[in-house]
Design a protein around this motif. Structure first.
Motif, PDB file in Angstrom:
ATOM      1  N   VAL A 128       0.842  -1.202   0.000  1.00  0.00           N
ATOM      2  CA  VAL A 128       0.000   0.000   0.000  1.00  0.00           C
ATOM      3  C   VAL A 128       0.877   1.252   0.000  1.00  0.00           C
ATOM      4  CG1 VAL A 128      -1.692   1.329   1.331  1.00  0.00           C
ATOM      5  CG2 VAL A 128      -1.999  -1.126   1.034  1.00  0.00           C
TER       6      VAL A 128
ATOM      7  N   ALA B 283      -6.270   6.208  -4.801  1.00  0.00           N
ATOM      8  CA  ALA B 283      -7.235   5.111  -4.651  1.00  0.00           C
ATOM      9  C   ALA B 283      -7.169   4.172  -5.857  1.00  0.00           C
ATOM     10  CB  ALA B 283      -8.640   5.668  -4.489  1.00  0.00           C
ATOM     11  N   CYS B 284      -7.031   4.725  -7.041  1.00  0.00           N
ATOM     12  CA  CYS B 284      -6.902   3.893  -8.240  1.00  0.00           C
ATOM     13  C   CYS B 284      -5.610   3.079  -8.211  1.00  0.00           C
ATOM     14  CB  CYS B 284      -6.955   4.762  -9.491  1.00  0.00           C
ATOM     15  SG  CYS B 284      -8.553   5.522  -9.771  1.00  0.00           S
ATOM     16  N   TYR B 285      -4.524   3.702  -7.803  1.00  0.00           N
ATOM     17  CA  TYR B 285      -3.240   3.005  -7.711  1.00  0.00           C
ATOM     18  C   TYR B 285      -3.305   1.884  -6.668  1.00  0.00           C
ATOM     19  CZ  TYR B 285       0.045   5.458 -10.748  1.00  0.00           C
ATOM     20  OH  TYR B 285       0.737   5.920 -11.823  1.00  0.00           O
ATOM     21  N   VAL B 286      -3.872   2.165  -5.514  1.00  0.00           N
ATOM     22  CA  VAL B 286      -3.953   1.144  -4.464  1.00  0.00           C
ATOM     23  C   VAL B 286      -4.792  -0.034  -4.951  1.00  0.00           C
ATOM     24  CG1 VAL B 286      -4.865   0.658  -2.163  1.00  0.00           C
ATOM     25  CG2 VAL B 286      -3.504   2.703  -2.541  1.00  0.00           C
ATOM     26  N   THR B 287      -5.894   0.240  -5.622  1.00  0.00           N
ATOM     27  CA  THR B 287      -6.750  -0.835  -6.134  1.00  0.00           C
ATOM     28  C   THR B 287      -6.005  -1.698  -7.150  1.00  0.00           C
ATOM     29  OG1 THR B 287      -8.704   0.553  -5.801  1.00  0.00           O
ATOM     30  CG2 THR B 287      -8.927  -1.322  -7.287  1.00  0.00           C
ATOM     31  N   ALA B 288      -5.370  -1.063  -8.110  1.00  0.00           N
ATOM     32  CA  ALA B 288      -4.646  -1.816  -9.143  1.00  0.00           C
ATOM     33  C   ALA B 288      -3.465  -2.580  -8.547  1.00  0.00           C
ATOM     34  CB  ALA B 288      -4.159  -0.869 -10.233  1.00  0.00           C
ATOM     35  N   HIS B 289      -2.726  -1.932  -7.653  1.00  0.00           N
ATOM     36  CA  HIS B 289      -1.564  -2.584  -7.049  1.00  0.00           C
ATOM     37  C   HIS B 289      -1.974  -3.756  -6.161  1.00  0.00           C
ATOM     38  CE1 HIS B 289       0.650   0.849  -8.531  1.00  0.00           C
ATOM     39  NE2 HIS B 289       1.767   0.274  -8.163  1.00  0.00           N
ATOM     40  N   MET B 290      -3.081  -3.635  -5.460  1.00  0.00           N
ATOM     41  CA  MET B 290      -3.519  -4.747  -4.611  1.00  0.00           C
ATOM     42  C   MET B 290      -3.976  -5.928  -5.453  1.00  0.00           C
ATOM     43  SD  MET B 290      -2.970  -4.238  -1.473  1.00  0.00           S
ATOM     44  CE  MET B 290      -1.453  -3.550  -2.086  1.00  0.00           C
ATOM     45  N   GLY B 291      -4.579  -5.661  -6.602  1.00  0.00           N
ATOM     46  CA  GLY B 291      -4.944  -6.752  -7.502  1.00  0.00           C
ATOM     47  C   GLY B 291      -3.725  -7.509  -7.986  1.00  0.00           C
TER      48      GLY B 291
END
Length: 86
Positions: free
Chosen positions: A27, A65-73
């Motif tokens: 994160v 928020a977009c980066y965290v979502t993509a990186h967590m995927g």
């Protein structure tokens, strides 16, 4: 080149997942990548209208928020595949 920066930043979560780093580390990586992307693509670098401070903050929150979502995927996928390979 904003898309290239974003795609290259996805290498980080895969590396972190493969070597067993925890989710908070991923994160932090995502937030740092978002901050770098916002900094490199700030309106003051181009000839345009500058944003207000609150608009800039809201834009950063949206990008982060977009980066965290993509990186967590990517992180979860890489962690799953690393367990299969081990």
């Amino acid at each position: 080149m904003p898309v290239l920066e974003a795609l290259l930043s996805l290498i980080g979560p895969a590396y972190l997942a493969y070597y067993g780093f925890t989710v908070p580390v991923a994160v932090v990586w995502a937030i740092l990548c978002a901050a770098l992307w916002v900094w490199n693509n700030r309106p003051s670098k181009r000839n345009g209208v500058a944003r207000s401070r609150s608009a800039s903050l809201m834009f950063f929150i949206l990008v982060a928020a977009c980066y965290v979502t993509a990186h967590m995927g990517v992180y979860l996928l890489a962690r799953h595949l690393a367990r299969l390979w081990a």
